[in-house]
Design an enzyme around this catalytic site. Structure first.
Site, mmCIF file in Angstrom:
data_model
loop_
_atom_site.group_PDB
_atom_site.id
_atom_site.type_symbol
_atom_site.label_atom_id
_atom_site.label_comp_id
_atom_site.label_asym_id
_atom_site.label_seq_id
_atom_site.Cartn_x
_atom_site.Cartn_y
_atom_site.Cartn_z
ATOM 1 N N LYS A 278 -6.683 57.533 2.794
ATOM 2 C CA LYS A 278 -8.096 57.787 2.516
ATOM 3 C C LYS A 278 -8.784 58.202 3.811
ATOM 4 O O LYS A 278 -8.550 57.639 4.869
ATOM 5 C CB LYS A 278 -8.771 56.532 1.952
ATOM 6 C CG LYS A 278 -8.373 56.193 0.535
ATOM 7 C CD LYS A 278 -9.216 55.071 -0.052
ATOM 8 C CE LYS A 278 -10.579 55.561 -0.453
ATOM 9 N NZ LYS A 278 -11.340 54.560 -1.248
ATOM 10 N N GLU A 363 -12.014 44.372 -15.459
ATOM 11 C CA GLU A 363 -13.223 43.681 -15.901
ATOM 12 C C GLU A 363 -12.950 42.673 -17.006
ATOM 13 O O GLU A 363 -13.548 41.587 -17.037
ATOM 14 C CB GLU A 363 -14.255 44.708 -16.374
ATOM 15 C CG GLU A 363 -14.796 45.612 -15.284
ATOM 16 C CD GLU A 363 -13.958 46.856 -15.049
ATOM 17 O OE1 GLU A 363 -14.345 47.679 -14.193
ATOM 18 O OE2 GLU A 363 -12.907 47.000 -15.721
ATOM 19 N N ARG A 391 -17.127 47.303 -20.310
ATOM 20 C CA ARG A 391 -15.687 47.341 -20.563
ATOM 21 C C ARG A 391 -15.142 45.962 -20.968
ATOM 22 O O ARG A 391 -14.018 45.854 -21.434
ATOM 23 C CB ARG A 391 -14.949 47.831 -19.311
ATOM 24 C CG ARG A 391 -15.508 49.099 -18.728
ATOM 25 C CD ARG A 391 -14.601 49.699 -17.681
ATOM 26 N NE ARG A 391 -13.815 50.781 -18.245
ATOM 27 C CZ ARG A 391 -12.820 51.383 -17.627
ATOM 28 N NH1 ARG A 391 -12.466 50.997 -16.422
ATOM 29 N NH2 ARG A 391 -12.159 52.363 -18.199
#
Length: 621
Positions: A278, A363, A391
């Site tokens: 990243k 979640e 979710r």
């Protein structure tokens, strides 16, 4: 001299380049990304990490006929740039500009709209089956990160894919070395070998030949797996029915091109594991990829933000409160689904590492995990974005509320969220929360009230939720004392003066108190800070209805099923027939833009409120 990037207006242009030119293109694309995002804000580190992968995918595959499905989508800026939207990057995430995520209506190359994680494999599998049903030689590719791979939906899709006879490639973009750090020349060589036709032919022929002798077939299958397992971590994905290839260096263009070219010629379920960095190519982002994941405008030379806001954000208010409450109660546990920084848990995680749990992008698991802790005497505080709580709706109902467990939900990013757009807007939480029994639901009007409500919800023995907006607050003075509010009680903030012979009462919920007060200063209305959506302050509503001719409700939530609907239901129960005006978010998805402008377009700024009330008063005179 014109750059190579200037010549690329579509993947067709890209494919005209020689392979030797692609490294130069990657460098130009990376430099363009840093300059562009520094001027608009947006996601940076994740995009810098997929430059070579994006180039290789569009170079090898026949996009848009071949389908590329990007998980989450915050790493698709290189994809947008190479598919004809380079000049449009100047208006990224701005009103009427291009979105920060893939949008089907924006380009044929955006094959699936995303914003939430872990959807790519399911969607790409569906596209692969559609191609098979139509008899097409189309390829479907899902690109998913190691973070998104932690979600249950990704594994559900992998499990289902293993039972399908479809041509699907899943690319695992491992940018945190979380699965394997076994990257180098040997693995690059093995990837080329295992993605080649010779190996695939031998593998398939062997399975067919040994199919008539089940014990031998099983032995051969396990021998193959163990041979691979000695040098690569692919056994898990092989068990799902995929041919695992990798890990390979995701920044090595020749290896990527060779491997993807080989894979494109293969049939069946393929799994390519690449390792990337990243922030690749921008030193500041390489050193702190989390900081440069999502950025506002900044100076590329030093990384300094172009704008600083002295006011504390609601997220910071929550983070400070969490540490203070943890100091006071050792039973407090902090839970987050992979949003430590975004939800403000950094300080808490450092001070109380044994009481901090990041469960990954999961979640559903986060809520049931918290429910389990609550069953045995701990007090979980689940820090979650409004849009992500959606979710885990079944877990919220079945595992937490049905059992009336002692869990506090700190719901960030409630209401509109500006540049991130409809995928991240918290437009529906009041509607989907208030219909659940055993819930206490609060919305603060300022930072201090947010702190008080968090304390209220924490001390409440049951399920409580505090929903607060993104960004800076009002600059309110913060009281250090952990003080609770009386549950279900609002307050009158100002009293009305008669307008055109009519008295108006505005019932403001949460962030809408400030524009309501501005409108009231013009119209002379009464204003109530309702504070609680559930339980509603019925006595206050009845009192205002008896002394006012028009009741107005204002909320930064969908009108359908929201706080205004709750007030209407209460008035019906009380047999109150006052004319009522409900203001809130309209019944459509609201595109990305500047938060203040978006509110104005919805009629939720002071001018819009004044205009709506004035029009309603004329109608009832």
């Amino acid at each position: 001299m014109s750059s190579l990037l200037d010549k690329i207006n579509s993947p067709e242009d890209l494919r005209l380049l020689n392979r030797d030119e692609l490294a130069t293109l990657a460098a130009e694309l990376r430099a363009f990304l840093v300059t562009s995002v520094s001027q608009t804000g947006g996601h940076l580190a994740s995009n810098l990490g997929v430059v070579e992968l994006t180039i290789a995918l569009h170079y090898v595959f026949n996009t848009p006929d071949d389908r590329l499905v990007w998980d989450v989508g915050h790493q698709t800026y290189p994809h947008k740039i190479l598919t004809g939207r380079r000049t449009a990057m100047a208006n990224l995430r701005k009103p009427t500009g291009i979105a920060g995520f893939p949008r089907r209506g924006e380009s044929d190359y955006d094959t699936f709209g995303t914003g939430h994680s872990s959807t790519s494999i399911s969607a790409a599998l569906g596209m692969a089956i559609a191609a098979k049903q139509a008899g097409l030689e189309r390829r479907s590719v899902a690109i998913i990160g190691d973070g998104a791979m932690t979600a249950g939906m990704a594994f559900e899709a992998l499990n289902n894919a293993g039972d399908m006879d479809a041509d699907l490639l899943v690319i695992l973009n491992d940018n945190d070395m979380s699965i394997s750090n076994n990257v180098g020349a040997l693995n690059n060589y093995l990837a080329r070998l295992l993605s080649g036709r010779f190996y695939d032919t031998v593998r398939r022929s062997g399975k067919k030949m040994l199919g008539a002798v089940p014990p031998v077939q099983e032995f051969a299958k396990r021998a193959e797996e163990h041979a691979k397992g000695m040098v690569m971590p692919g056994t898990l994905f092989e068990e799902f029915g995929f041919n695992y290839i990798g890990p390979i260096d995701g920044h090595d263009l020749p290896v990527l091109l060779d491997t993807l070219s080989n894979i494109r010629a293969l049939k069946g379920m393929q799994f390519l594991h690449i390792v990337t960095q990243k922030g690749k190519g921008f030193e500041l982002a390489e050193q702190d990829p989390n900081k440069y994941h999502g950025v506002s405008k900044f100076d590329p030379s030093n990384g300094f933000s172009a704008s600083l806001n002295a006011k504390k954000t609601y997220t910071q208010i929550f983070g400070d409160w969490l540490v203070d409450m943890a100091d006071a109660d050792e039973k407090l546990i902090g839970v987050t689904p992979a949003m430590c920084d975004g939800s403000g848990l950094n300080a808490f995680s450092e001070k109380y590492p044994q009481r901090y749990f990041d469960v990954g992008i999961a979640e559903q698991h986060a809520l049931t995990f918290a429910a389990g802790m609550a069953c045995d005497g701990l007090k979980p505080v689940v820090a979650i974005y409004s849009t992500f709580l959606q979710r885990a709706y079944d877990q919220l109902i079945h595992d937490v509320a049905l059992q009336n467990l002692d869990v506090l939900f700190a719901i960030d990013r409630a209401g509109l969220v500006g540049a991130d757009g409809p995928t991240h807007a918290g437009s529906f939480d009041l509607s989907y929360l208030r219909c659940i029994p055993n819930m206490v639901i609060m919305a603060p009007s300022d930072e201090n009230e947010c702190r008080q409500m968090l304390t209220t919800g924490y001390l409440y023995k049951g399920v409580a939720a505090v929903r607060y907006p993104r960004g800076a607050g009002t600059g309110a003075v913060i009281e250090i004392k952990l003080e609770a509010l009386p549950i279900g009680k609002g307050q009158i903030v100002c009293q009305a003066k008669a307008q055109q012979g009519k008295k108006v009462a505005i019932l403001a919920f949460g962030s809408m108190l400030a524009p309501a007060l501005q409108a009231a200063s013009i119209l002379g209305c009464s204003v109530a800070n309702m504070r609680f959506i559930k339980p509603l302050d019925i006595e206050l509503i009845a009192s205002l209805a008896k002394s006012h001719d028009l009741i107005v409700t204002i909320e930064e939530n969908a009108l359908m099923g929201g706080a205004g609907a709750a007030v209407l239901e209460a008035m019906q129960t009380l047999h109150l027939n006052n004319p009522t005006l409900c203001l809130g978010l309209p019944d459509h998805f609201i595109e990305h833009g500047v938060h203040e402008t978006m509110l104005a377009e919805c009629g939720l700024d002071s001018d819009g409120i004044v205009a709506a009330i004035t029009k309603k008063l004329k109608a009832i005179i």
